[in-house]
Write a protein that holds these residues in place. Structure first.
Motif, PDB file in Angstrom:
ATOM      1  N   ALA A  48       9.470 -14.675   4.974  1.00  0.00           N
ATOM      2  CA  ALA A  48       9.779 -15.630   3.915  1.00  0.00           C
ATOM      3  C   ALA A  48       8.935 -15.397   2.668  1.00  0.00           C
ATOM      4  CB  ALA A  48       9.581 -17.056   4.430  1.00  0.00           C
ATOM      5  N   VAL A  49       7.698 -14.941   2.829  1.00  0.00           N
ATOM      6  CA  VAL A  49       6.834 -14.765   1.657  1.00  0.00           C
ATOM      7  C   VAL A  49       6.795 -13.325   1.167  1.00  0.00           C
ATOM      8  CG1 VAL A  49       5.371 -16.653   2.481  1.00  0.00           C
ATOM      9  CG2 VAL A  49       4.686 -14.300   2.935  1.00  0.00           C
ATOM     10  N   LEU A  50       7.250 -12.384   1.987  1.00  0.00           N
ATOM     11  CA  LEU A  50       7.049 -10.974   1.645  1.00  0.00           C
ATOM     12  C   LEU A  50       7.801 -10.575   0.376  1.00  0.00           C
ATOM     13  CD1 LEU A  50       5.654  -8.377   2.448  1.00  0.00           C
ATOM     14  CD2 LEU A  50       7.585  -7.859   3.958  1.00  0.00           C
ATOM     15  N   ASP A  51       9.041 -11.005   0.243  1.00  0.00           N
ATOM     16  CA  ASP A  51       9.836 -10.589  -0.916  1.00  0.00           C
ATOM     17  C   ASP A  51       9.226 -11.105  -2.218  1.00  0.00           C
ATOM     18  OD1 ASP A  51      12.181  -9.271  -2.010  1.00  0.00           O
ATOM     19  OD2 ASP A  51      12.912 -11.273  -2.500  1.00  0.00           O
ATOM     20  N   ASP A  52       8.842 -12.369  -2.234  1.00  0.00           N
ATOM     21  CA  ASP A  52       8.208 -12.925  -3.432  1.00  0.00           C
ATOM     22  C   ASP A  52       6.886 -12.223  -3.725  1.00  0.00           C
ATOM     23  OD1 ASP A  52      10.231 -14.694  -3.903  1.00  0.00           O
ATOM     24  OD2 ASP A  52       9.255 -16.388  -2.920  1.00  0.00           O
ATOM     25  N   ALA A  53       6.130 -11.927  -2.668  1.00  0.00           N
ATOM     26  CA  ALA A  53       4.840 -11.259  -2.861  1.00  0.00           C
ATOM     27  C   ALA A  53       5.018  -9.850  -3.412  1.00  0.00           C
ATOM     28  CB  ALA A  53       4.080 -11.217  -1.536  1.00  0.00           C
ATOM     29  N   LEU A  54       6.084  -9.179  -3.017  1.00  0.00           N
ATOM     30  CA  LEU A  54       6.350  -7.840  -3.543  1.00  0.00           C
ATOM     31  C   LEU A  54       6.653  -7.887  -5.041  1.00  0.00           C
ATOM     32  CD1 LEU A  54       8.528  -6.410  -0.636  1.00  0.00           C
ATOM     33  CD2 LEU A  54       6.318  -5.504  -1.380  1.00  0.00           C
ATOM     34  N   ARG A  55       7.265  -8.980  -5.493  1.00  0.00           N
ATOM     35  CA  ARG A  55       7.595  -9.099  -6.912  1.00  0.00           C
ATOM     36  C   ARG A  55       6.376  -9.474  -7.758  1.00  0.00           C
ATOM     37  NH1 ARG A  55      12.592 -11.425  -5.006  1.00  0.00           N
ATOM     38  NH2 ARG A  55      11.708 -13.525  -5.133  1.00  0.00           N
ATOM     39  N   SER A  56       5.407 -10.172  -7.174  1.00  0.00           N
ATOM     40  CA  SER A  56       4.301 -10.679  -7.994  1.00  0.00           C
ATOM     41  C   SER A  56       2.935 -10.114  -7.611  1.00  0.00           C
ATOM     42  CB  SER A  56       4.237 -12.210  -7.882  1.00  0.00           C
ATOM     43  OG  SER A  56       4.113 -12.613  -6.532  1.00  0.00           O
ATOM     44  N   GLY A  57       2.853  -9.337  -6.519  1.00  0.00           N
ATOM     45  CA  GLY A  57       1.544  -8.873  -6.078  1.00  0.00           C
ATOM     46  C   GLY A  57       1.371  -7.376  -6.056  1.00  0.00           C
ATOM     47  N   TRP A  58       2.112  -6.674  -6.919  1.00  0.00           N
ATOM     48  CA  TRP A  58       2.111  -5.214  -6.890  1.00  0.00           C
ATOM     49  C   TRP A  58       0.986  -4.593  -7.705  1.00  0.00           C
ATOM     50  CZ3 TRP A  58       2.452  -3.782 -11.906  1.00  0.00           C
ATOM     51  CH2 TRP A  58       3.034  -4.697 -12.796  1.00  0.00           C
ATOM     52  N   ALA A  59       0.354  -5.356  -8.609  1.00  0.00           N
ATOM     53  CA  ALA A  59      -0.628  -4.782  -9.539  1.00  0.00           C
ATOM     54  C   ALA A  59      -1.988  -4.625  -8.872  1.00  0.00           C
ATOM     55  CB  ALA A  59      -0.747  -5.662 -10.787  1.00  0.00           C
ATOM     56  N   ASP A  60      -2.876  -3.907  -9.554  1.00  0.00           N
ATOM     57  CA  ASP A  60      -4.236  -3.688  -9.071  1.00  0.00           C
ATOM     58  C   ASP A  60      -5.041  -4.982  -9.220  1.00  0.00           C
ATOM     59  OD1 ASP A  60      -6.857  -2.911  -8.568  1.00  0.00           O
ATOM     60  OD2 ASP A  60      -6.681  -1.014  -9.647  1.00  0.00           O
ATOM     61  N   VAL A  94     -12.009  -4.447  -4.776  1.00  0.00           N
ATOM     62  CA  VAL A  94     -12.391  -5.855  -4.880  1.00  0.00           C
ATOM     63  C   VAL A  94     -13.394  -6.209  -3.792  1.00  0.00           C
ATOM     64  CG1 VAL A  94     -11.523  -8.211  -4.618  1.00  0.00           C
ATOM     65  CG2 VAL A  94     -10.242  -6.550  -5.987  1.00  0.00           C
ATOM     66  N   ASP A  95     -13.136  -5.740  -2.589  1.00  0.00           N
ATOM     67  CA  ASP A  95     -14.004  -5.975  -1.440  1.00  0.00           C
ATOM     68  C   ASP A  95     -14.730  -4.673  -1.134  1.00  0.00           C
ATOM     69  OD1 ASP A  95     -15.132  -6.358   1.077  1.00  0.00           O
ATOM     70  OD2 ASP A  95     -13.429  -7.488   1.855  1.00  0.00           O
ATOM     71  N   GLU A  96     -16.046  -4.673  -1.188  1.00  0.00           N
ATOM     72  CA  GLU A  96     -16.809  -3.438  -0.998  1.00  0.00           C
ATOM     73  C   GLU A  96     -16.701  -2.886   0.415  1.00  0.00           C
ATOM     74  OE1 GLU A  96     -21.140  -5.536  -0.014  1.00  0.00           O
ATOM     75  OE2 GLU A  96     -20.841  -4.446  -1.887  1.00  0.00           O
ATOM     76  N   ARG A  97     -16.243  -3.694   1.363  1.00  0.00           N
ATOM     77  CA  ARG A  97     -16.068  -3.192   2.724  1.00  0.00           C
ATOM     78  C   ARG A  97     -14.711  -2.518   2.921  1.00  0.00           C
ATOM     79  NH1 ARG A  97     -18.581  -8.436   4.064  1.00  0.00           N
ATOM     80  NH2 ARG A  97     -16.479  -9.277   4.392  1.00  0.00           N
ATOM     81  N   ALA A  98     -13.822  -2.640   1.933  1.00  0.00           N
ATOM     82  CA  ALA A  98     -12.480  -2.080   2.038  1.00  0.00           C
ATOM     83  C   ALA A  98     -12.434  -0.682   1.441  1.00  0.00           C
ATOM     84  CB  ALA A  98     -11.479  -2.985   1.330  1.00  0.00           C
ATOM     85  N   THR A  99     -11.296  -0.020   1.659  1.00  0.00           N
ATOM     86  CA  THR A  99     -11.085   1.290   1.061  1.00  0.00           C
ATOM     87  C   THR A  99      -9.620   1.423   0.672  1.00  0.00           C
ATOM     88  OG1 THR A  99     -11.370   3.684   1.384  1.00  0.00           O
ATOM     89  CG2 THR A  99     -10.592   2.431   3.268  1.00  0.00           C
ATOM     90  N   GLY A 100      -9.366   2.091  -0.439  1.00  0.00           N
ATOM     91  CA  GLY A 100      -7.996   2.304  -0.878  1.00  0.00           C
ATOM     92  C   GLY A 100      -7.404   1.092  -1.561  1.00  0.00           C
ATOM     93  N   PHE A 101      -6.254   1.282  -2.152  1.00  0.00           N
ATOM     94  CA  PHE A 101      -5.565   0.221  -2.903  1.00  0.00           C
ATOM     95  C   PHE A 101      -5.084  -0.845  -1.928  1.00  0.00           C
ATOM     96  CE2 PHE A 101      -2.547  -1.918  -5.493  1.00  0.00           C
ATOM     97  CZ  PHE A 101      -2.842  -1.621  -6.813  1.00  0.00           C
ATOM     98  N   GLU A 102      -5.460  -2.104  -2.166  1.00  0.00           N
ATOM     99  CA  GLU A 102      -5.089  -3.183  -1.267  1.00  0.00           C
ATOM    100  C   GLU A 102      -3.579  -3.416  -1.277  1.00  0.00           C
ATOM    101  OE1 GLU A 102      -9.272  -4.099  -2.757  1.00  0.00           O
ATOM    102  OE2 GLU A 102      -7.363  -3.492  -3.677  1.00  0.00           O
TER     103      GLU A 102
END
Length: 378
Positions: free
Chosen positions: A18-30, A229-237
């Motif tokens: 239910a949230v994935l499609d909307d998130a793909l439209r608004s959460g693609w940027a860095d 954004v998170d120093e424990r992460a790696t790669g584009f979120e």
């Protein structure tokens, strides 16, 4: 097809879809960028982190999204190990690893031996697959990290994490908990310093892991750093996937108590049904276990052949893994427990599994096992 292999992966939860499609439209940027699309992505990422933290009863700053549960496992164990290298020592102390841990934990420990110069000490288990607490007294002195799972991914037995953590604390040993088998289904056990979970096990998208690092824990990245954004992460979120994973987790946690009650009853029914087939052994603790999973083994039967025959009857199960075409080796978990490894089948229920699914599987096992034995002259 009755899908009975959620321990491998779970279908995408409706809440995630239910949230994935909307998130793909608004959460693609860095999410590091200061422009509008970047700020929108950052808000979604922070929201996903907050939802996961609330569902798992941890702090938002203890949550990191990783590219997979395996990556979270490696970072959780190896980062804890790297953070506990004592001053003046060229290598960290040994890693204590339960004999029935997931292979990714064993691989991480082996990698640490090769590249960090540490050693591995194995913590044995009983016939139910539970670690031997009495052995910790001889294994923990001088160690750096204890790796113990929340529950076993093959036989469902819960581990005494709190007792292990108490013993580790008395020796200043860090505790890594692989919670992939139970996260979302049950509360996290207490006592961990780092922990790992995997979204596709609770109905989130594949490719989203969750690394938990307890506030104040000595943790240091064992791999090259990345300016995220998170120093424990790696790669584009993967912001949309993280948000979908969070939505699925919140949904399954809300329903966890009722789902567990249904699944416990179904697994009890399944355990009793397959145990009536001659020379079949059901593994793991029958009571102190996660609710949705059971493994049984059939003497004088090839596991791959059994899984294939069940698949032809519309029953998707896994071999957990006894003899397979790729490795020709028995399950290391069942071997460590000292139980039967022939004809091994792992069954893990969906949230909407029914008595009809269970009864169909029991009937199919009762039919197929004698026939496979007869084909080899038994």
């Amino acid at each position: 097809m009755a899908y009975l292999d959620t321990a491998s992966s779970t279908p995408l939860h409706p809440a995630a879809r239910a949230v994935l499609d909307d998130a793909l439209r608004s959460g693609w940027a860095d999410p590091r960028r200061l422009h509008g699309p970047g700020r929108s992505a950052r808000l979604l990422l922070d929201n996903a982190r907050a939802v996961v933290a609330e569902a798992l009863d941890v702090r938002p700053d203890e949550v990191t999204f990783t590219p997979s549960g395996t990556d979270a496992t490696h970072r959780g164990l190896l980062g804890l190990l790297a953070g506990r290298v004592r001053a003046g020592r060229a290598a960290p102390g040994p890693v204590v690893v339960g004999a029935v841990e997931h292979s990714s934990v064993a691989h991480a420990a082996a990698w640490a031996e090769r590249w960090l110069g540490t050693t591995t000490r194995e913590l044995g288990v009983d016939r139910l697959g539970r670690v031997l607490l009495d052995d910790l007294g001889s294994l923990l002195p001088g160690a750096s990290v204890l790796a113990v799972q929340s529950a076993n991914h093959e036989v469902a037995t819960r581990q005494p994490v709190a007792a292990c953590a108490a013993a580790a604390a008395s020796h200043d040993v860090g505790v890594f908990v692989d919670a992939r088998a139970s996260a979302g289904r049950e509360p996290l056990p207490r006592g961990w310093d780092t922990a790992a979970a995997s979204a596709h096990r609770w109905g989130g998208p594949a490719g989203v892991g969750v690394l938990l690092v307890r506030h104040g824990t000595r943790w240091r990245s064992p791999f090259p750093a990345d300016d995220r954004v998170d120093e424990r992460a790696t790669g584009f979120e993967n912001v949309p996937a993280a948000l979908a994973a969070a939505a699925a987790l919140r949904a399954v946690v809300d329903d966890a108590e009722a789902t567990a009650a249904r699944q416990h009853a179904l697994v009890d029914r399944l355990r009793a049904g397959v145990a009536r087939v001659p020379d079949v052994e059901v593994a793991g603790d029958p009571v102190d276990r996660i609710p949705h999973l059971v493994t049984f083994s059939c003497l004088y039967v090839d596991g791959e052949a059994l899984v294939t025959e069940l698949d032809r009857r519309g029953l998707a199960v896994a071999s957990g893994s006894a003899c397979t075409a790729s490795t020709l080796t028995p399950s290391r978990v069942l071997e460590a427990m000292g139980v039967l490894t022939h004809g091994n089948v792992r069954v893990s229920l969906t949230d909407d599994a029914t008595e009809a699914d269970v009864d169909a599987l029991v009937a199919a096992v009762a039919e197929v096992v004698p026939r496979l034995r007869a084909e080899v002259g038994l």
